[in-house]
Design a protein around this motif. Structure first.
Motif, mmCIF file in Angstrom:
data_model
loop_
_atom_site.group_PDB
_atom_site.id
_atom_site.type_symbol
_atom_site.label_atom_id
_atom_site.label_comp_id
_atom_site.label_asym_id
_atom_site.label_seq_id
_atom_site.Cartn_x
_atom_site.Cartn_y
_atom_site.Cartn_z
ATOM 1 N N ALA A 79 -14.302 7.235 -77.164
ATOM 2 C CA ALA A 79 -13.637 7.514 -75.888
ATOM 3 C C ALA A 79 -13.860 6.325 -74.954
ATOM 4 C CB ALA A 79 -14.188 8.785 -75.254
ATOM 5 N N ILE A 80 -12.931 6.159 -74.037
ATOM 6 C CA ILE A 80 -13.043 5.137 -72.991
ATOM 7 C C ILE A 80 -12.856 5.822 -71.643
ATOM 8 C CG2 ILE A 80 -11.944 3.107 -71.938
ATOM 9 C CD1 ILE A 80 -13.454 2.380 -74.451
ATOM 10 N N ASP A 81 -13.796 5.601 -70.748
ATOM 11 C CA ASP A 81 -13.655 6.033 -69.356
ATOM 12 C C ASP A 81 -13.281 4.789 -68.561
ATOM 13 O OD1 ASP A 81 -14.424 8.760 -69.735
ATOM 14 O OD2 ASP A 81 -16.498 8.106 -69.887
ATOM 15 N N THR A 82 -12.228 4.896 -67.781
ATOM 16 C CA THR A 82 -11.696 3.746 -67.055
ATOM 17 C C THR A 82 -11.765 3.989 -65.549
ATOM 18 O OG1 THR A 82 -10.142 3.449 -68.879
ATOM 19 C CG2 THR A 82 -9.699 2.202 -66.865
ATOM 20 N N ALA A 83 -12.223 2.998 -64.820
ATOM 21 C CA ALA A 83 -12.234 3.049 -63.353
ATOM 22 C C ALA A 83 -11.406 1.876 -62.843
ATOM 23 C CB ALA A 83 -13.663 2.952 -62.827
ATOM 24 N N VAL A 84 -10.413 2.176 -62.021
ATOM 25 C CA VAL A 84 -9.587 1.143 -61.395
ATOM 26 C C VAL A 84 -9.803 1.223 -59.893
ATOM 27 C CG1 VAL A 84 -7.233 0.328 -60.950
ATOM 28 C CG2 VAL A 84 -7.858 1.155 -63.242
ATOM 29 N N SER A 85 -10.263 0.141 -59.326
ATOM 30 C CA SER A 85 -10.520 0.068 -57.883
ATOM 31 C C SER A 85 -9.494 -0.835 -57.226
ATOM 32 C CB SER A 85 -11.919 -0.498 -57.619
ATOM 33 O OG SER A 85 -12.905 0.311 -58.215
ATOM 34 N N ILE A 86 -9.113 -0.487 -55.998
ATOM 35 C CA ILE A 86 -8.221 -1.322 -55.201
ATOM 36 C C ILE A 86 -8.945 -1.657 -53.904
ATOM 37 C CG2 ILE A 86 -7.041 0.681 -54.190
ATOM 38 C CD1 ILE A 86 -4.480 -1.088 -54.094
ATOM 39 N N GLY A 87 -8.772 -2.869 -53.445
ATOM 40 C CA GLY A 87 -9.396 -3.283 -52.197
ATOM 41 C C GLY A 87 -8.683 -4.487 -51.629
#
Length: 144
Positions: A79-87
């Protein structure tokens, strides 16, 4: 590039609108997250960062599974857990950052790290983001 498939979609209303694939599925309501001025209750709406996280995670997992299978390693429970942040960036615009967290039960850490790094050279999303946004790889909460 030898094109195998082309996905087509239409977005209207920007971050407060709709996104629909040409086939009609998915057809998604879009709302900015509360942290960016959107409503506290998002209902069933999503946002571009969630969509990017879903796509990148699925694509990366496919690349990871391919690399594992080539080495006769079962990827059935990966499994892959993905976090995408914007700033905001230093040029007055916005930028993204990605974290990919690998979960590979029954694979030794060194081998899992090797698989993650190799998948990062194969995954089309990783290739597309290379040199454009920060992408960090993790195993067991530790950065590779």
């Amino acid at each position: 590039m030898n094109v195998l498939y082309t996905a087509k979609a239409r977005a209207t209303g920007g971050r407060d609108g709709r996104a629909t694939s040409l086939s009609g599925h998915p057809d998604l309501a879009l709302k900015p997250p509360a942290a960016m001025g959107g409503p506290a209750d998002q209902g069933e709406a999503t946002n571009p960062e969630e969509l990017f996280a879903l796509g990148y995670g699925a694509c990366f997992l496919s690349a990871l599974s391919l690399i594992a299978r080539q080495q006769k390693i079962s990827a059935k429970h990966f499994a892959i857990d993905t976090a995408v942040s914007i700033g905001s960036d230093d040029k007055g615009g916005f930028g993204l950052a990605v974290e990919l967290h690998g979960d590979m039960p029954d694979v030794e850490r060194e081998k899992a790290a090797e698989l993650m790094r190799t998948a990062h050279t194969v995954c089309p999303y990783s290739k597309a983001t290379q040199g454009n946004i920060e992408v960090r790889l993790f195993l067991d909460g530790e950065e590779l």
